[in-house]
Scaffold this motif. Structure first.
Motif, PDB file in Angstrom:
ATOM      1  N   ASP A 150       0.164  10.276  -2.331  1.00  0.00           N
ATOM      2  CA  ASP A 150       0.806  10.195  -3.497  1.00  0.00           C
ATOM      3  C   ASP A 150       1.499  10.835  -4.202  1.00  0.00           C
ATOM      4  O   ASP A 150       1.767  11.039  -5.359  1.00  0.00           O
ATOM      5  CB  ASP A 150      -0.233   9.150  -4.538  1.00  0.00           C
ATOM      6  CG  ASP A 150      -0.692   7.931  -3.961  1.00  0.00           C
ATOM      7  OD1 ASP A 150      -0.036   7.468  -3.065  1.00  0.00           O
ATOM      8  OD2 ASP A 150      -1.730   7.814  -4.460  1.00  0.00           O
ATOM      9  N   CYS A 151       2.194  11.804  -3.467  1.00  0.00           N
ATOM     10  CA  CYS A 151       2.982  12.940  -3.884  1.00  0.00           C
ATOM     11  C   CYS A 151       4.346  12.779  -3.405  1.00  0.00           C
ATOM     12  O   CYS A 151       4.794  12.009  -2.417  1.00  0.00           O
ATOM     13  CB  CYS A 151       2.366  14.166  -3.598  1.00  0.00           C
ATOM     14  SG  CYS A 151       0.708  14.741  -4.286  1.00  0.00           S
ATOM     15  N   THR A 152       5.311  13.645  -3.876  1.00  0.00           N
ATOM     16  CA  THR A 152       6.648  13.633  -3.717  1.00  0.00           C
ATOM     17  C   THR A 152       7.104  14.722  -2.609  1.00  0.00           C
ATOM     18  O   THR A 152       7.005  15.940  -3.056  1.00  0.00           O
ATOM     19  CB  THR A 152       7.582  13.375  -4.891  1.00  0.00           C
ATOM     20  OG1 THR A 152       7.266  12.473  -5.631  1.00  0.00           O
ATOM     21  CG2 THR A 152       9.099  13.467  -4.399  1.00  0.00           C
ATOM     22  N   GLN A 189       3.279  12.150   1.304  1.00  0.00           N
ATOM     23  CA  GLN A 189       3.462  10.727   0.898  1.00  0.00           C
ATOM     24  C   GLN A 189       2.275   9.938   0.928  1.00  0.00           C
ATOM     25  O   GLN A 189       1.782   9.325  -0.352  1.00  0.00           O
ATOM     26  CB  GLN A 189       4.548   9.991   1.552  1.00  0.00           C
ATOM     27  CG  GLN A 189       5.979  10.489   1.269  1.00  0.00           C
ATOM     28  CD  GLN A 189       7.037   9.870   2.253  1.00  0.00           C
ATOM     29  OE1 GLN A 189       6.599   9.320   3.510  1.00  0.00           O
ATOM     30  NE2 GLN A 189       8.206   9.963   1.991  1.00  0.00           N
ATOM     31  N   MET A 190       1.518  10.160   1.738  1.00  0.00           N
ATOM     32  CA  MET A 190       0.068   9.464   1.739  1.00  0.00           C
ATOM     33  C   MET A 190      -0.789   9.998   0.575  1.00  0.00           C
ATOM     34  O   MET A 190      -1.731   9.445   0.231  1.00  0.00           O
ATOM     35  CB  MET A 190      -0.532   9.992   3.043  1.00  0.00           C
ATOM     36  CG  MET A 190      -0.056   9.018   4.319  1.00  0.00           C
ATOM     37  SD  MET A 190      -1.175   9.597   5.729  1.00  0.00           S
ATOM     38  CE  MET A 190       0.187   9.357   7.125  1.00  0.00           C
ATOM     39  N   PRO A 245      -2.102  12.999  -7.761  1.00  0.00           N
ATOM     40  CA  PRO A 245      -0.883  11.996  -7.682  1.00  0.00           C
ATOM     41  C   PRO A 245       0.355  12.413  -8.252  1.00  0.00           C
ATOM     42  O   PRO A 245       0.084  12.468  -9.641  1.00  0.00           O
ATOM     43  CB  PRO A 245      -1.563  10.616  -8.144  1.00  0.00           C
ATOM     44  CG  PRO A 245      -2.941  11.016  -7.805  1.00  0.00           C
ATOM     45  CD  PRO A 245      -3.335  12.546  -8.024  1.00  0.00           C
ATOM     46  N   GLY A 246       1.338  12.213  -7.723  1.00  0.00           N
ATOM     47  CA  GLY A 246       2.709  12.427  -8.561  1.00  0.00           C
ATOM     48  C   GLY A 246       3.212  13.874  -8.596  1.00  0.00           C
ATOM     49  O   GLY A 246       4.353  14.126  -8.877  1.00  0.00           O
ATOM     50  N   THR A 269       0.733  -1.105   0.048  1.00  0.00           N
ATOM     51  CA  THR A 269      -0.067   0.061   0.075  1.00  0.00           C
ATOM     52  C   THR A 269       0.703   1.252  -0.058  1.00  0.00           C
ATOM     53  O   THR A 269       2.160   1.373   0.293  1.00  0.00           O
ATOM     54  CB  THR A 269      -1.073   0.286   1.218  1.00  0.00           C
ATOM     55  OG1 THR A 269      -0.170   0.465   2.443  1.00  0.00           O
ATOM     56  CG2 THR A 269      -1.541  -1.138   1.546  1.00  0.00           C
ATOM     57  N   ARG A 270       0.426   2.322  -0.156  1.00  0.00           N
ATOM     58  CA  ARG A 270       0.814   3.690  -0.081  1.00  0.00           C
ATOM     59  C   ARG A 270       1.584   3.983   1.163  1.00  0.00           C
ATOM     60  O   ARG A 270       2.643   4.710   1.232  1.00  0.00           O
ATOM     61  CB  ARG A 270       0.002   4.808  -0.296  1.00  0.00           C
ATOM     62  CG  ARG A 270      -1.084   5.009   0.452  1.00  0.00           C
ATOM     63  CD  ARG A 270      -1.771   6.218   0.251  1.00  0.00           C
ATOM     64  NE  ARG A 270      -2.429   6.338  -0.835  1.00  0.00           N
ATOM     65  CZ  ARG A 270      -3.779   5.703  -1.528  1.00  0.00           C
ATOM     66  NH1 ARG A 270      -4.185   5.022  -0.809  1.00  0.00           N
ATOM     67  NH2 ARG A 270      -3.988   5.948  -2.599  1.00  0.00           N
TER      68      ARG A 270
END
Ligand SMILES: Cc1ncc(COP(=O)(O)O)c(C=O)c1O
Length: 389
Positions: free
Chosen positions: A136-138, A133-134, A114-115, A8-9
């Motif tokens: 889905d980013c950096t 991060q949760m 995301p991303g 999972t993420r």
């Protein structure tokens, strides 16, 4: 029993360091914790009286407005205008959240896909990286200078076409640094010019010492269209368990924020909001004597730690209730932190949790303790580091 398990993420997200250190502390009774960033005092008595009164009101027990009780939102608008130079009427909305951590999560969800990338000044507050991060980013890490102040050129160089925001935390957790007005203005202008958001975490706004002063990024001309400023009652009013934070954010984000709030919180806890209204009536004077007391404690901390120079250095920290020690060693910071607890009964937080992986660092938090306990705790830390290094 068969267990269900998928990647999972969450696999990429660091474990909450306070809980990890807390687990070791529990195994060593008598440990003095210079770990968690909390204050030692509770809410103003008026807040508790207001809660007692409200318990008999049916509306206390029902869902209320998503953005916050109108009486609280209006009280916050007055405070933001008077103290932060933020005019909630003009293109800025206010939302009450269950603490400033939630405000940050809301902000990240509202402004990213995301991303995408969000830039954090290092050292950062670990929950900010975790939230990014949760989503889905950096989290893009940019080092600060040797006084833990933002480096504008490095921030500028880190911006890509996926960057959505730069985050500042001032007064800073974990370094205690108070960012200069000049650098905050530069960050805010950089964000405006590049069409990205400036997320300004100002939860320690009242906690400055000596001549240091906190400046709100939302007060700069033209800030209202791209600045998300977040605050908390947790520290200033001893409210950590009541879970009340709030943010001032650009009006165009209101539809996104409403979706997020409705899904995650529905409405902020009503009883806590009633307590918050009463606490804000007491206002900043409630916290001022505590800040003066913390100034004395900070003095004790810094002067006791200076005995460890040159092996240990402590850059000036004029705010919050933290300092970030740099230790001249090649030993692993987590291993040292564990030995400090097991062999010397004192707990600090190792630097990697805050993105400090280049060298050995520890955060010392001194907000939760009385003077004598801090003296003892720092004494143990000094003795422990001497023995270990
Ligand atoms: C920089 C920073 N932001 C946010 C928070 C979280 O505050 P709250 O209790 O309002 O969620 C903390 C708590 O330690 C913090 O240090």
């Amino acid at each position: 029993m068969q267990t269900v398990r998928f990647p999972t993420r969450m696999d990429a997200v660091q474990a909450p360091v306070i809980a990890v250190i807390g687990g070791i502390i529990r195994e060593v009774p008598g440990t003095i914790s210079l770990g968690q960033g909390v204050v030692h005092y509770g809410p103003p008595p008026a807040a508790l009286d207001a809660v007692r009164l409200a318990l008999t009101e049916p509306s206390t027990h029902e869902y209320q407005d998503g953005a916050g009780l109108p009486a609280l939102v209006s009280r916050l608008a007055t405070k933001l205008s008077a103290e932060n130079g933020i005019d909630a009427g003009r293109g800025v909305r206010i939302m009450v959240t269950a603490g400033a951590n939630m405000a940050f999560v809301h902000a990240v969800l509202a402004i990213t896909a995301p991303g995408d990338e969000i830039i954090l000044n290092v050292p950062f507050y670990f929950n900010h990286e975790m939230a990014i991060q949760m989503a889905d980013c950096t989290a893009v890490r940019v080092a600060t200078d040797d006084r833990y102040q933002p480096r504008i050129d490095a921030l500028r160089a880190a911006i890509t076409d996926r960057t959505r925001a730069i985050v500042t935390v001032t007064p800073n957790n974990p370094s205690g640094a108070v960012f200069s007005e000049e650098s905050l203005r530069a960050v805010n202008a950089l964000c405006r010019d590049r069409g990205i958001y400036h997320i300004a975490d100002e939860v320690y706004e009242y906690f400055t010492y000596g001549s240091a002063r906190h400046v709100s990024s939302g007060s700069f001309p033209g800030a209202e269209g791209h600045t998300i400023a977040m605050y908390s009652l947790s520290k200033a009013y001893g409210f950590a368990g009541w879970r009340i934070g709030y943010m001032a954010y650009p009006e165009h984000l209101a539809p996104a924020m409403a979706k997020i709030q409705d899904t995650i919180l529905v409405c902020p806890p009503v009883v806590s909001q009633i307590a918050a209204i009463a606490a804000l009536e007491v206002g900043r004077p409630y916290c001022e004597p505590h800040v003066r007391e913390l100034a004395d404690i900070r003095h004790i901390v810094v002067s006791q730690l200076s005995a460890l120079a040159p092996k240990v250095s402590v850059p000036a920290a004029d705010g919050a209730f933290y300092c970030l020690l740099k230790v001249d060693t090649t030993l692993d910071p987590m291993a040292i932190a564990e030995r400090l607890i097991r062999e010397h009964k004192v707990a600090v937080i190792p630097g990697p949790a805050f993105g400090m992986i280049d060298g050995c660092y520890f955060r010392v938090a001194y907000g939760a303790l009385q003077k004598e306990t801090v003296r003892d705790g720092i004494g143990r830390l000094v003795a422990g580091l001497r023995a270990i290094l």
